[in-house]
Design an enzyme around this catalytic site. Structure first.
Site, mmCIF file in Angstrom:
data_model
loop_
_atom_site.group_PDB
_atom_site.id
_atom_site.type_symbol
_atom_site.label_atom_id
_atom_site.label_comp_id
_atom_site.label_asym_id
_atom_site.label_seq_id
_atom_site.Cartn_x
_atom_site.Cartn_y
_atom_site.Cartn_z
ATOM 1 N N HIS A 87 0.958 -1.029 -0.106
ATOM 2 C CA HIS A 87 -0.037 0.019 0.077
ATOM 3 C C HIS A 87 0.924 1.222 0.111
ATOM 4 O O HIS A 87 0.574 2.272 0.660
ATOM 5 C CB HIS A 87 -0.892 -0.040 1.127
ATOM 6 N N ASN A 160 -10.278 -2.849 2.440
ATOM 7 C CA ASN A 160 -10.042 -2.841 1.116
ATOM 8 C C ASN A 160 -11.170 -2.658 0.179
ATOM 9 O O ASN A 160 -12.368 -2.772 0.956
ATOM 10 C CB ASN A 160 -9.282 -4.304 0.752
ATOM 11 N N TYR A 374 0.857 -4.566 12.419
ATOM 12 C CA TYR A 374 0.872 -2.973 12.232
ATOM 13 C C TYR A 374 1.617 -2.044 13.035
ATOM 14 O O TYR A 374 2.032 -1.333 12.540
ATOM 15 C CB TYR A 374 -0.748 -2.487 12.113
HETATM 16 FE FE1 HDE Z 1 -2.448 -4.758 5.437
HETATM 17 N N1 HDE Z 1 -0.421 -4.072 5.997
HETATM 18 N N2 HDE Z 1 -1.679 -6.703 6.061
HETATM 19 N N3 HDE Z 1 -4.140 -5.755 5.034
HETATM 20 N N4 HDE Z 1 -3.060 -3.112 4.955
HETATM 21 C C1 HDE Z 1 -0.350 -2.902 5.876
HETATM 22 O O1 HDE Z 1 0.623 -1.445 7.480
HETATM 23 C C2 HDE Z 1 -0.844 -6.859 6.794
HETATM 24 C C3 HDE Z 1 -4.516 -6.963 4.938
HETATM 25 C C4 HDE Z 1 -4.378 -2.888 4.344
HETATM 26 O O2 HDE Z 1 -3.217 3.537 4.029
HETATM 27 C C5 HDE Z 1 0.995 -2.437 6.587
HETATM 28 O O3 HDE Z 1 1.120 0.862 7.530
HETATM 29 C C6 HDE Z 1 -0.699 -8.420 7.303
HETATM 30 C C7 HDE Z 1 -5.988 -7.189 4.559
HETATM 31 C C8 HDE Z 1 -4.417 -1.391 4.146
HETATM 32 O O4 HDE Z 1 -1.708 3.279 5.397
HETATM 33 C C9 HDE Z 1 1.431 -3.643 7.129
HETATM 34 C C10 HDE Z 1 -1.688 -8.926 6.673
HETATM 35 C C11 HDE Z 1 -6.196 -6.022 4.417
HETATM 36 C C12 HDE Z 1 -3.172 -0.865 4.312
HETATM 37 C C13 HDE Z 1 0.225 -4.571 6.917
HETATM 38 C C14 HDE Z 1 -2.478 -7.933 5.980
HETATM 39 C C15 HDE Z 1 -5.358 -5.058 4.571
HETATM 40 C C16 HDE Z 1 -2.346 -1.900 4.906
HETATM 41 C C17 HDE Z 1 1.934 -1.829 5.548
HETATM 42 C C18 HDE Z 1 -2.064 -10.338 6.637
HETATM 43 C C19 HDE Z 1 -7.580 -5.679 4.139
HETATM 44 C C20 HDE Z 1 -2.598 0.399 3.962
HETATM 45 C C21 HDE Z 1 1.950 -0.358 5.781
HETATM 46 C C22 HDE Z 1 -2.692 -10.790 7.939
HETATM 47 C C23 HDE Z 1 -8.826 -5.923 5.081
HETATM 48 C C24 HDE Z 1 -2.882 1.473 5.246
HETATM 49 C C25 HDE Z 1 1.303 -0.309 7.008
HETATM 50 C C26 HDE Z 1 -2.577 2.825 4.650
HETATM 51 C C27 HDE Z 1 -1.172 -1.728 5.229
HETATM 52 C C28 HDE Z 1 0.254 -5.847 7.020
HETATM 53 C C29 HDE Z 1 -3.660 -8.230 5.222
HETATM 54 C C30 HDE Z 1 -5.355 -3.601 4.330
HETATM 55 C C31 HDE Z 1 2.664 -4.148 6.641
HETATM 56 C C32 HDE Z 1 0.293 -8.832 8.160
HETATM 57 C C33 HDE Z 1 -6.539 -8.580 4.449
HETATM 58 C C34 HDE Z 1 -5.651 -0.612 3.541
HETATM 59 O O5 HDE Z 1 1.736 -3.709 8.475
#
Ligand code: HDE
Length: 711
Positions: A87, A160, A374
């Protein structure tokens, strides 16, 4: 003779006889001679010369005495922070959430207690795979992250635009992300899933098949952030004042309806305007057309969860709206752009674990993993545990805690007490009544690494999604899969993917196989659970079935030349405004054109800079005298040919017929190609634009056959 560096016209100040100005916060600014604020170092020292480094003589070596230069370059060298691992490319805006009615029966969350109450929010939309500088129209999931600054702490709903995910367990997240990112040896492709490593991983991960259907659908190429849904994805819990829990799934529904672009269009938009989505949000907010979504919830109890066909803890499954209706509970309006992109959009730190009292988690293993992840990512990215001190991340309600020190501490606790328990009033105390209480669910079991059997059906809902789509949408899924797999060099990966598709829909599988040039069909993939054929289509899953039927919020591109019919242009412009849509003028030269009545019409783009892919529909308001030149312009022909192949409405002044002919569509008129004025009243034409696309045109365009003339 060597050229001497010019002495800057430095805005010198007479420190002892200076003019001062009081700023908003009461601070005093020194004023330069022309009345502007005086430039200072970050230590506040006024700067006399910002054009030349300090050196020995005009042509001599630089001096380390130059603290201003040293500070300026040092700061510049440290301007970048690590971009988000996923993202990375995103765009945010401020707004508010307004509660429709009290939900106190379900949750004690303060934000849901009082009808009409407005709570400030910050939203960040994003793509997932590309890096920060990548283009907006990648085929990708979009992040829809909402920070709601409630009176009982920040609630981050980090969702999402697709309601399911690739994987069921967070431990697979690094794998799916590594596979889609540029391949590590060659560092390409950027912001694309169309390459071997992604499809290798996916073809070995059957649980991703439902997500694959969504991501190969038009959902992955939205027209703008304003026209897409958002989903919390996981099952969460509402918990009321009596500590009773109700399961909840969150949905954001755009007020203006859903809309996507065509893939061929997306590819061209990325070249013409890589910031297409950013610009759209910026323009709509700056012009007062504030985008709006309704927050809807699906509420259910343990009994429903126990009896539902799929496990509600499995993030690769949905509960169709036809089975469990969505209930609107509030609206989100975005009405203000950040003052500074970096300070707010780049530094905003979303965390799924940010929940106020009354909102709790389920045991979804993906959500549990996210709650763990996160915080780490924010520390890495923002570099200090004090990232909550940044205004964009700080709660807007009162807060009192004993965390202190660390890098960049901006507000340490004041006074003598920085520990608990303490006997000094008025140091903060815990509150069993007002404080966050976790729902006391009873948990037991052996310590195991095990995937629940209830997560084993990987194909049934993938099939349900596919059969819920209209024929054009199904064609787009088949075309997307064909395109993506055509970029996969390893044949066995393509075959493995098609063997999965056979468990989803046989026609889809054979279409893709045929288009990829397979000589024979592979055997269907082994399925842990036989795919169900009996799930009813869910019309709510189709974008087209829920079309907006209005042009509101959309953009018409009007191609004009010298001699444009002034009255027609005026009436088209006012019909568009009446529909609450906008238009932009495209002309051979960006300066503009002279209209039929001698008036001057300003243009927004030259034709090369304003291709029709940037608009939802187009009108060709030309004149006979300009036509000779115009038909010789390749960009003008592309303007029309693209609008046609992307199934858009084309309104035309009859002088434009030679251009339609040169664009190769003179024999392919259909109901979307409309003579103006004449055939239809201008207002009626604009009303019809609400259909957005003439999808019936698509098969003839694809096969190169022109459809028979409509009249
Ligand atoms: Fe994320 N995800 N994610 N994700 N995600 C990040 O956090 C992570 C997942 C989502 O505009 C990171 O600040 C893991 C699902 C959005 O700043 C990180 C898993 C969904 C955003 C991270 C998921 C998301 C992130 C990277 C698996 C939809 C952007 C930068 C379990 C429901 C937020 C950050 C923004 C961002 C980890 C899966 C949505 C690395 C470990 C499912 C919208 O922490």
């Amino acid at each position: 003779m060597a050229k001497r560096p010019a002495k800057a016209q430095s805005k010198s100040v007479t420190i002892h006889d200076q003019k001062l100005q009081r700023g908003e916060g009461g601070e005093l600014h020194q004023l330069a001679q022309d009345g502007a604020k005086v430039l200072t170092t970050s230590q506040g020292a006024p700067v006399a010369d910002d054009q030349n480094t300090l050196r020995v003589g005009a042509r001599g070596p630089a001096l380390i005495d130059d603290f201003h230069f040293r500070e300026k370059i040092f700061h510049f060298d440290h301007e970048r922070i690590p971009e988000r691992v996923v993202h990375a490319r995103g765009y945010g805006a401020h707004g508010f959430f307004e509660t429709y009615e009290s939900l106190s029966a379900y949750t004690r969350a303060d934000v849901f207690q009082r009808a009409g109450e407005k709570t400030p929010v910050f939203v960040r939309f994003s793509t997932v795979a590309g890096s920060k500088g990548s283009f907006d129209l990648a085929r990708d999931v979009r992040g829809f992250a909402v920070k709601i600054y409630t009176k009982e702490g920040n609630w981050d709903l980090v969702g999402n635009n697709i309601p399911v995910f690739f994987i069921q367990d967070a431990i697979k997240f690094p794998d799916v992300v590594h596979s889609v990112k540029p391949e590590p040896d060659r560092a390409f492709p950027q912001a694309q899933s169309a390459h071997d490593t992604f499809w290798d991983f996916i073809s070995l991960t059957p649980e991703s098949m439902h997500m694959i259907m969504w991501i190969m659908s038009d959902r992955a190429i939205p027209r703008s952030f304003r026209f897409m849904e958002g989903f919390g994805v996981h099952t969460f819990r509402f918990v009321n004042a009596k500590d009773e829990s109700t399961f909840v799934k969150f949905h954001w529904k755009p007020k203006l309806g859903l809309q996507s672009v065509a893939w061929n269009e997306a590819v061209k938009i990325n070249g013409a305007d890589p910031d297409y989505h950013r610009r759209d949000l910026w323009q709509s907010i700056q012009t007062g057309n504030f985008p709006e979504w309704e927050l809807c919830v699906q509420l259910f109890d343990q009994d429903f969860a126990d009896n539902y066909d799929f496990d509600v803890l499995d993030a690769t499954k949905i509960i169709p709206e036809e089975i469990l209706p969505v209930k609107p509970v509030g609206r989100l309006v975005l009405d203000r752009m950040p003052d500074n992109f970096f300070a707010e959009t780049e530094q905003v730190a979303f965390m799924t674990q940010n929940v106020p009292p009354g909102i709790d988690f389920s045991n979804d293993p993906l959500l549990q993993g996210r709650n763990f992840s996160y915080l780490d990512t924010q520390l890495k990215r923002l570099g200090s545990p004090n990232f909550t001190h940044l205004p964009i991340n700080a709660p807007k309600c009162p807060f009192h805690h004993f965390q202190q020190d660390g890098h960049m501490a901006m507000r340490n606790p004041v006074g003598r007490v920085n520990y608990q328990p303490n006997s000094f009033d008025p140091a903060p105390r815990e509150s069993p009544v007002a404080g966050y209480r976790h729902f006391p669910s009873e948990e037991q079991g052996a310590k195991v690494r095990l995937r629940s059997e209830s997560f084993a059906d990987h194909y049934s809902q993938a099939r349900q999604f596919f059969i819920s789509q209209t024929p054009p949408e199904q064609r787009h899924i088949a075309a997307a899969l064909t395109f993506e797999l055509s970029k996969v060099e390893t044949r066995v990966i393509r075959e493995r993917m098609v063997s999965h598709l056979m468990n989803i829909d046989e026609t889809l599988a054979t279409t893709v196989a045929e288009k990829l040039g397979f000589q024979s069909m592979p055997t269907p993939a082994d399925a842990a659970v036989p795919p169900r054929q009996d799930l009813e289509p869910s019309p709510a899953l189709s974008i087209i079935k829920r079309g907006p039927n209005r042009f509101e919020g959309r953009k018409l591109g009007i191609l004009v030349t010298d001699g444009v019919n002034a009255a027609l242009l005026k009436s088209l412009g006012s019909a568009i405004a009446k529909e609450k849509a906008v238009f932009e003028v495209i002309a051979p030269k960006v300066g503009g054109v002279t209209a039929s009545d001698g008036s001057w019409v300003e243009a927004d783009h030259m034709i090369d800079g304003g291709p029709s892919v940037l608009f939802d529909a187009v009108a060709l308001l030309t004149s006979e005298e300009a036509m000779d030149d115009l038909v010789r312009e390749a960009t003008a022909r592309d303007f029309v040919a693209d609008a046609f192949q992307h199934c858009k409405f084309i309104g035309y002044d009859k002088s434009a017929l030679p251009l339609l002919e040169k664009a190769g569509i003179a024999d392919s008129f259909d109901e979307g190609i409309v003579a103006l004025p004449g055939e239809k009243d201008v207002a009626l034409f604009v009303k019809e634009l609400g259909k957005l696309r003439i999808w019936g045109r698509e098969p003839s365009v694809k096969s190169g056959k022109a459809s028979p003339p409509a009249k």
